[in-house]
Design a protein around this motif. Structure first.
Motif, PDB file in Angstrom:
ATOM      1  N   VAL A 175       0.831  -1.199   0.000  1.00  0.00           N
ATOM      2  CA  VAL A 175       0.000   0.000   0.000  1.00  0.00           C
ATOM      3  C   VAL A 175       0.870   1.256   0.000  1.00  0.00           C
ATOM      4  CG1 VAL A 175      -1.662   1.302   1.365  1.00  0.00           C
ATOM      5  CG2 VAL A 175      -1.954  -1.148   1.087  1.00  0.00           C
ATOM      6  N   TYR A 176       1.915   1.261   0.815  1.00  0.00           N
ATOM      7  CA  TYR A 176       2.784   2.441   0.867  1.00  0.00           C
ATOM      8  C   TYR A 176       3.541   2.639  -0.446  1.00  0.00           C
ATOM      9  CZ  TYR A 176       2.132   3.492   5.818  1.00  0.00           C
ATOM     10  OH  TYR A 176       1.606   3.877   7.017  1.00  0.00           O
ATOM     11  N   ARG A 177       3.946   1.556  -1.092  1.00  0.00           N
ATOM     12  CA  ARG A 177       4.632   1.692  -2.383  1.00  0.00           C
ATOM     13  C   ARG A 177       3.709   2.347  -3.406  1.00  0.00           C
ATOM     14  NH1 ARG A 177       9.570  -0.640  -2.990  1.00  0.00           N
ATOM     15  NH2 ARG A 177      10.198  -2.337  -1.576  1.00  0.00           N
ATOM     16  N   LYS A 178       2.477   1.923  -3.444  1.00  0.00           N
ATOM     17  CA  LYS A 178       1.535   2.510  -4.388  1.00  0.00           C
ATOM     18  C   LYS A 178       1.262   3.971  -4.046  1.00  0.00           C
ATOM     19  CE  LYS A 178      -1.297   2.356  -7.854  1.00  0.00           C
ATOM     20  NZ  LYS A 178      -0.782   2.228  -9.223  1.00  0.00           N
ATOM     21  N   ALA A 179       1.123   4.264  -2.760  1.00  0.00           N
ATOM     22  CA  ALA A 179       0.888   5.642  -2.326  1.00  0.00           C
ATOM     23  C   ALA A 179       2.045   6.547  -2.745  1.00  0.00           C
ATOM     24  CB  ALA A 179       0.695   5.697  -0.817  1.00  0.00           C
ATOM     25  N   GLN A 180       3.271   6.042  -2.649  1.00  0.00           N
ATOM     26  CA  GLN A 180       4.434   6.827  -3.024  1.00  0.00           C
ATOM     27  C   GLN A 180       4.492   7.084  -4.525  1.00  0.00           C
ATOM     28  OE1 GLN A 180       5.260   8.345  -0.325  1.00  0.00           O
ATOM     29  NE2 GLN A 180       7.461   7.969  -0.400  1.00  0.00           N
ATOM     30  N   LEU A 181       3.981   6.146  -5.301  1.00  0.00           N
ATOM     31  CA  LEU A 181       3.921   6.356  -6.751  1.00  0.00           C
ATOM     32  C   LEU A 181       2.936   7.460  -7.097  1.00  0.00           C
ATOM     33  CD1 LEU A 181       3.946   2.676  -8.082  1.00  0.00           C
ATOM     34  CD2 LEU A 181       5.786   4.357  -8.290  1.00  0.00           C
ATOM     35  N   ILE A 182       1.877   7.557  -6.327  1.00  0.00           N
ATOM     36  CA  ILE A 182       0.823   8.537  -6.609  1.00  0.00           C
ATOM     37  C   ILE A 182       1.207   9.932  -6.126  1.00  0.00           C
ATOM     38  CG2 ILE A 182      -1.580   9.166  -6.128  1.00  0.00           C
ATOM     39  CD1 ILE A 182      -2.167   6.177  -5.859  1.00  0.00           C
ATOM     40  N   ASP A 183       1.623  10.021  -4.864  1.00  0.00           N
ATOM     41  CA  ASP A 183       1.905  11.331  -4.260  1.00  0.00           C
ATOM     42  C   ASP A 183       2.936  11.134  -3.149  1.00  0.00           C
ATOM     43  OD1 ASP A 183       1.694  14.037  -3.764  1.00  0.00           O
ATOM     44  OD2 ASP A 183       0.016  13.815  -2.360  1.00  0.00           O
ATOM     45  N   PRO A 184       4.227  11.107  -3.491  1.00  0.00           N
ATOM     46  CA  PRO A 184       5.265  10.759  -2.506  1.00  0.00           C
ATOM     47  C   PRO A 184       5.441  11.819  -1.431  1.00  0.00           C
ATOM     48  CG  PRO A 184       6.263  11.511  -4.549  1.00  0.00           C
ATOM     49  CD  PRO A 184       4.791  11.398  -4.821  1.00  0.00           C
ATOM     50  N   LYS A 188       5.290   8.819   4.477  1.00  0.00           N
ATOM     51  CA  LYS A 188       4.993   7.495   3.927  1.00  0.00           C
ATOM     52  C   LYS A 188       6.281   6.732   3.622  1.00  0.00           C
ATOM     53  CE  LYS A 188       2.102   8.862   0.635  1.00  0.00           C
ATOM     54  NZ  LYS A 188       1.720  10.271   0.894  1.00  0.00           N
ATOM     55  N   ALA A 189       7.329   7.446   3.204  1.00  0.00           N
ATOM     56  CA  ALA A 189       8.614   6.792   2.937  1.00  0.00           C
ATOM     57  C   ALA A 189       9.185   6.186   4.216  1.00  0.00           C
ATOM     58  CB  ALA A 189       9.593   7.799   2.337  1.00  0.00           C
ATOM     59  N   CYS A 190       9.092   6.919   5.325  1.00  0.00           N
ATOM     60  CA  CYS A 190       9.599   6.404   6.603  1.00  0.00           C
ATOM     61  C   CYS A 190       8.783   5.195   7.057  1.00  0.00           C
ATOM     62  CB  CYS A 190       9.568   7.500   7.657  1.00  0.00           C
ATOM     63  SG  CYS A 190      10.829   8.795   7.432  1.00  0.00           S
ATOM     64  N   ASN A 191       7.476   5.250   6.850  1.00  0.00           N
ATOM     65  CA  ASN A 191       6.644   4.102   7.215  1.00  0.00           C
ATOM     66  C   ASN A 191       6.978   2.886   6.357  1.00  0.00           C
ATOM     67  OD1 ASN A 191       5.311   5.459   9.242  1.00  0.00           O
ATOM     68  ND2 ASN A 191       3.574   6.046   7.961  1.00  0.00           N
ATOM     69  N   LEU A 192       7.265   3.133   5.069  1.00  0.00           N
ATOM     70  CA  LEU A 192       7.665   2.043   4.179  1.00  0.00           C
ATOM     71  C   LEU A 192       8.978   1.433   4.671  1.00  0.00           C
ATOM     72  CD1 LEU A 192       7.503   0.323   1.634  1.00  0.00           C
ATOM     73  CD2 LEU A 192       8.441   2.261   0.333  1.00  0.00           C
ATOM     74  N   ILE A 232      15.804   6.089  12.018  1.00  0.00           N
ATOM     75  CA  ILE A 232      15.656   4.839  11.266  1.00  0.00           C
ATOM     76  C   ILE A 232      17.019   4.369  10.755  1.00  0.00           C
ATOM     77  CG2 ILE A 232      14.650   3.776   9.195  1.00  0.00           C
ATOM     78  CD1 ILE A 232      12.254   5.640   9.534  1.00  0.00           C
ATOM     79  N   LEU A 233      17.858   5.332  10.320  1.00  0.00           N
ATOM     80  CA  LEU A 233      19.199   4.988   9.833  1.00  0.00           C
ATOM     81  C   LEU A 233      20.023   4.347  10.950  1.00  0.00           C
ATOM     82  CD1 LEU A 233      21.279   5.084   7.557  1.00  0.00           C
ATOM     83  CD2 LEU A 233      21.923   7.381   8.350  1.00  0.00           C
ATOM     84  N   LEU A 234      19.917   4.878  12.161  1.00  0.00           N
ATOM     85  CA  LEU A 234      20.627   4.293  13.299  1.00  0.00           C
ATOM     86  C   LEU A 234      20.141   2.872  13.566  1.00  0.00           C
ATOM     87  CD1 LEU A 234      20.761   7.313  15.797  1.00  0.00           C
ATOM     88  CD2 LEU A 234      22.676   6.285  14.544  1.00  0.00           C
ATOM     89  N   GLU A 235      18.820   2.680  13.410  1.00  0.00           N
ATOM     90  CA  GLU A 235      18.261   1.332  13.594  1.00  0.00           C
ATOM     91  C   GLU A 235      18.819   0.368  12.547  1.00  0.00           C
ATOM     92  OE1 GLU A 235      13.883  -0.914  13.685  1.00  0.00           O
ATOM     93  OE2 GLU A 235      14.017   1.266  13.550  1.00  0.00           O
ATOM     94  N   LEU A 236      18.944   0.853  11.321  1.00  0.00           N
ATOM     95  CA  LEU A 236      19.497   0.014  10.257  1.00  0.00           C
ATOM     96  C   LEU A 236      20.953  -0.338  10.537  1.00  0.00           C
ATOM     97  CD1 LEU A 236      18.023   1.665   7.021  1.00  0.00           C
ATOM     98  CD2 LEU A 236      17.744  -0.711   7.717  1.00  0.00           C
TER      99      LEU A 236
END
Length: 298
Positions: A175-184, A188-192, A232-236
């Motif tokens: 769902v988030y990938r599709k949402a980002q295609l429509i209106d990034p 939503k990127a962080c949630n993805l 999120i980067l620190l988590e990665l």
């Protein structure tokens, strides 16, 4: 005091307090809500306005919002379900939006997801915004125009978040990938990214995160968004073991996306049969689901 001066003072009073003109049950309810700041009394008066048939659309919506503020969200849900048939067709979309917020507040995730999917179905059939390409919305007292494209992305964002609350990170990812295609945007990127991390797909998460940190997405300049991206980067970077495992195990990606195709699409097809038994076409929001498996396998 002259009648004309009295009328001007009354008009000014209504403007200052953002009250509708007149002395009907609904106006009295708004007066108690906005001037006297007595939400419980306002709820009682909103009930009276609904029963009297006075501006039922506004009375029901305002009452539900006040109930939510008073931690009476369950009552608000029942009120909307009981009285929405008295409201106009134009009010139904707003009532759905209020219901979605109420379901979220009450933790009724299944009902929230169901209603969000219904709204996507409405968009699919061109029935959103009562058939118009845009609608006027309000935020902090200001009016602005919302397009169907923006509304679709907003609903998808809410749907993705609801799936995340269920722990269904595969469905949320799609769902988030599709949402980002429509209106990034950054949120939503962080949630993805979060969805991908939960599936131990750290390499893909890092790729998505780079667009945020490099300022490529709307909202990247917001300090809160940037702080979240850095967290999120620190988590990665702290998940080295899982990160290495993901890089060395491409089959994990194929297996995950295969599960998505088997389970999620099957559930969606079942849902669509309930709404349109003789229609086999999928909702546009999910048309690209099957292609994700091929993309991830590459």
């Amino acid at each position: 005091m002259s009648p004309r001066k009295s009328e001007k003072q009354e008009t000014s009073y209504h403007v200052i307090h953002k009250l509708p003109p007149g002395d009907s049950p609904y106006v009295r309810a708004k007066h108690v809500q906005l001037v006297h700041k007595d939400p419980d009394a306002a709820i009682v008066l909103f009930w009276k306005a609904i029963n009297a048939g006075d501006r039922v659309d506004s009375a029901l919506k305002d009452m539900a919002v006040v109930m939510k503020q008073q931690d009476r969200a369950e009552e608000a849900i029942e009120a909307i379900k009981s009285f929405r048939d008295r409201c106009s067709k134009q009010a139904q979309e707003s009532l759905d939006n209020i219901l979605i917020d109420l379901y979220k507040k009450c933790g009724r995730i299944e009902e929230q997801i169901e209603l969000l999917k219904q709204k996507l179905w409405t968009i699919y059939h061109g029935e959103a915004f009562n058939g118009k390409p845009t609608k006027t919305a309000r935020s902090h007292g200001k009016k602005f125009q919302v397009t169907v494209k923006q509304e679709t992305s907003r609903i998808l964002g809410n749907l993705g978040w609801a799936y995340m609350q269920q722990g269904n990170f595969l469905a949320a990812e799609v769902v988030y990938r599709k949402a980002q295609l429509i209106d990034p945007d950054v949120n939503k990127a962080c949630n993805l990214c979060h969805c991908l991390i939960k599936q131990a797909r750290h390499f893909e998460a890092r790729t998505v995160l780079e667009d945020v940190l490099m300022g490529k997405l709307p909202g990247s300049e917001d300090p809160k968004s940037r702080t979240r991206a850095e967290e999120i980067l620190l988590e990665l970077e702290g998940g080295g073991g899982a990160y290495a495992q993901t890089l060395n195990s491409p089959s994990l990606l194929v297996e995950s996306s295969s599960s998505l195709e088997d389970a999620f699409v099957e559930g969606l097809d079942h849902l669509m049969k309930q709404w349109a038994p003789y229609r086999s076409r999928r909702l546009p929001v999910f048309e690209e689901i099957s292609s994700f498996r091929d993309q991830l396998a590459c």
